[in-house]
Design an enzyme around this catalytic site. Sequence first.
Site, PDB file in Angstrom:
ATOM      1  N   ARG A 170      44.594   1.206  31.374  1.00  0.00           N
ATOM      2  CA  ARG A 170      45.753   1.180  32.252  1.00  0.00           C
ATOM      3  C   ARG A 170      46.485  -0.144  32.041  1.00  0.00           C
ATOM      4  O   ARG A 170      45.868  -1.161  31.722  1.00  0.00           O
ATOM      5  CB  ARG A 170      45.307   1.342  33.703  1.00  0.00           C
ATOM      6  CG  ARG A 170      44.569   2.660  33.953  1.00  0.00           C
ATOM      7  CD  ARG A 170      43.753   2.634  35.225  1.00  0.00           C
ATOM      8  NE  ARG A 170      42.942   3.863  35.342  1.00  0.00           N
ATOM      9  CZ  ARG A 170      41.742   4.032  34.793  1.00  0.00           C
ATOM     10  NH1 ARG A 170      41.189   3.045  34.077  1.00  0.00           N
ATOM     11  NH2 ARG A 170      41.075   5.161  34.941  1.00  0.00           N
ATOM     12  N   HIS A 288      52.306   4.431  32.156  1.00  0.00           N
ATOM     13  CA  HIS A 288      51.192   5.347  31.899  1.00  0.00           C
ATOM     14  C   HIS A 288      51.356   6.108  30.587  1.00  0.00           C
ATOM     15  O   HIS A 288      50.471   6.875  30.198  1.00  0.00           O
ATOM     16  CB  HIS A 288      51.075   6.326  33.059  1.00  0.00           C
ATOM     17  CG  HIS A 288      49.665   6.596  33.495  1.00  0.00           C
ATOM     18  ND1 HIS A 288      48.790   5.596  33.856  1.00  0.00           N
ATOM     19  CD2 HIS A 288      48.979   7.755  33.610  1.00  0.00           C
ATOM     20  CE1 HIS A 288      47.627   6.136  34.181  1.00  0.00           C
ATOM     21  NE2 HIS A 288      47.714   7.443  34.032  1.00  0.00           N
ATOM     22  N   ARG A 291      48.682   5.802  27.670  1.00  0.00           N
ATOM     23  CA  ARG A 291      47.410   6.441  28.026  1.00  0.00           C
ATOM     24  C   ARG A 291      47.508   7.958  27.874  1.00  0.00           C
ATOM     25  O   ARG A 291      46.601   8.594  27.331  1.00  0.00           O
ATOM     26  CB  ARG A 291      47.083   6.050  29.467  1.00  0.00           C
ATOM     27  CG  ARG A 291      45.720   6.424  29.974  1.00  0.00           C
ATOM     28  CD  ARG A 291      45.449   5.665  31.271  1.00  0.00           C
ATOM     29  NE  ARG A 291      44.407   6.261  32.070  1.00  0.00           N
ATOM     30  CZ  ARG A 291      43.112   6.060  31.903  1.00  0.00           C
ATOM     31  NH1 ARG A 291      42.693   5.279  30.910  1.00  0.00           N
ATOM     32  NH2 ARG A 291      42.223   6.618  32.681  1.00  0.00           N
ATOM     33  N   TRP A 314      37.661   8.087  32.002  1.00  0.00           N
ATOM     34  CA  TRP A 314      37.868   9.070  33.066  1.00  0.00           C
ATOM     35  C   TRP A 314      36.520   9.532  33.587  1.00  0.00           C
ATOM     36  O   TRP A 314      35.576   9.731  32.814  1.00  0.00           O
ATOM     37  CB  TRP A 314      38.646  10.275  32.548  1.00  0.00           C
ATOM     38  CG  TRP A 314      40.112  10.041  32.402  1.00  0.00           C
ATOM     39  CD1 TRP A 314      41.033   9.940  33.405  1.00  0.00           C
ATOM     40  CD2 TRP A 314      40.842   9.856  31.178  1.00  0.00           C
ATOM     41  NE1 TRP A 314      42.292   9.715  32.887  1.00  0.00           N
ATOM     42  CE2 TRP A 314      42.205   9.646  31.528  1.00  0.00           C
ATOM     43  CE3 TRP A 314      40.484   9.832  29.832  1.00  0.00           C
ATOM     44  CZ2 TRP A 314      43.195   9.442  30.575  1.00  0.00           C
ATOM     45  CZ3 TRP A 314      41.463   9.619  28.883  1.00  0.00           C
ATOM     46  CH2 TRP A 314      42.802   9.427  29.257  1.00  0.00           C
TER      47      TRP A 314
END
Length: 348
Positions: A170, A288, A291, A314
């Site tokens: 991030r 974002h 990613r 994740w």
Amino acid sequence: MSLITPHSTLLAQANVNEEITARLLSFIQDRDAFSPNTWRQLMSVMRLCYRWANDHQRIFFPLSAEDLRDYLQHLQQAGRASSTIATHAALIAMLHRNAGLVPPNLDPLVFRAMKKINRSAVVSGERSGQALPFRLEDLQQIDACWQQSSRLIEQRNLAFLHVAYSTLLRVSEVARLRVRDISRAEDGRIILDVGWTKTVVQTGGLVKALSSLSSERLTDWLINSGLVHEPDAFLFCRVHRSNRVHLQFEKPLTLPALEAIFQNAWHSIASSRNVKANKKRYLSWSGHSSRVGAAQDLAKQGYSVAQIMQEGTWKKPETLMRYIRHVEAQQGAMVDLMEKRVFRQPRD
């Protein structure tokens, strides 16, 4: 009973006893157990819910199942997305749990209300938003555009995009990397000691390796900026308009500054693209995007969900699947069957 914390009216109009008040005070004191973003969201939800309770003569805390149902329906009528309403419900439940109370969300009344909200959203055509993906081909194009630049801000931005895409971190996690977090593999490639992420908080930390090209771009930035001699400085610092680096030791780049990196890249190579508005936003790359793009590129190349989850840290497969759903649909089992199957045309 009104209790004002230093940062928010968290417990205003709370109808609780001393034991619950003590638990809430302890919860506030332990807020460092949560990410800053989670705490900011909690404070925002509490302020909104408190105002609603005041306006409608309801008790703000503890919140009854009937009042929570009405609050969630109020959010729906105000045009909030179903995902946003679910976040409000989850954070309200979080506050009640930490006060030692049964969350009102567990009541069937609230469960049915959320089912109705979600069903209504789906039937009306609501779709979850997603940042425009910043893909490998985009990174290659911006690399060709900026690699010869003498402007330090473009050298910094290029190095940042390489690190963000290569690590799937991030942007806030990339921003807090420091020069001292860099080491080298035997072949000269850069190894980054990330330490921790939103979902990985453990003493063993997290280590990320960069490709040869990404290592080269980051090395160029470190040498040309002089940061190579500042181990305690953040890896990506502000660049003054005079083409000089402003060293940062206390606070990393802000989110608007990080978003600006992607916007500058968009205007450099992709501003002419015809992009359809997604939930009235996502008209260019955002923080974002790298990613999302990296996850889609990995899925397109056939890497497993488990491998992609490990790369992007994740914890839940369904979170990742929202990013790669279009890629996965094109590579689905039935599409594969139908494309490979040879159907014989019936003879006359």
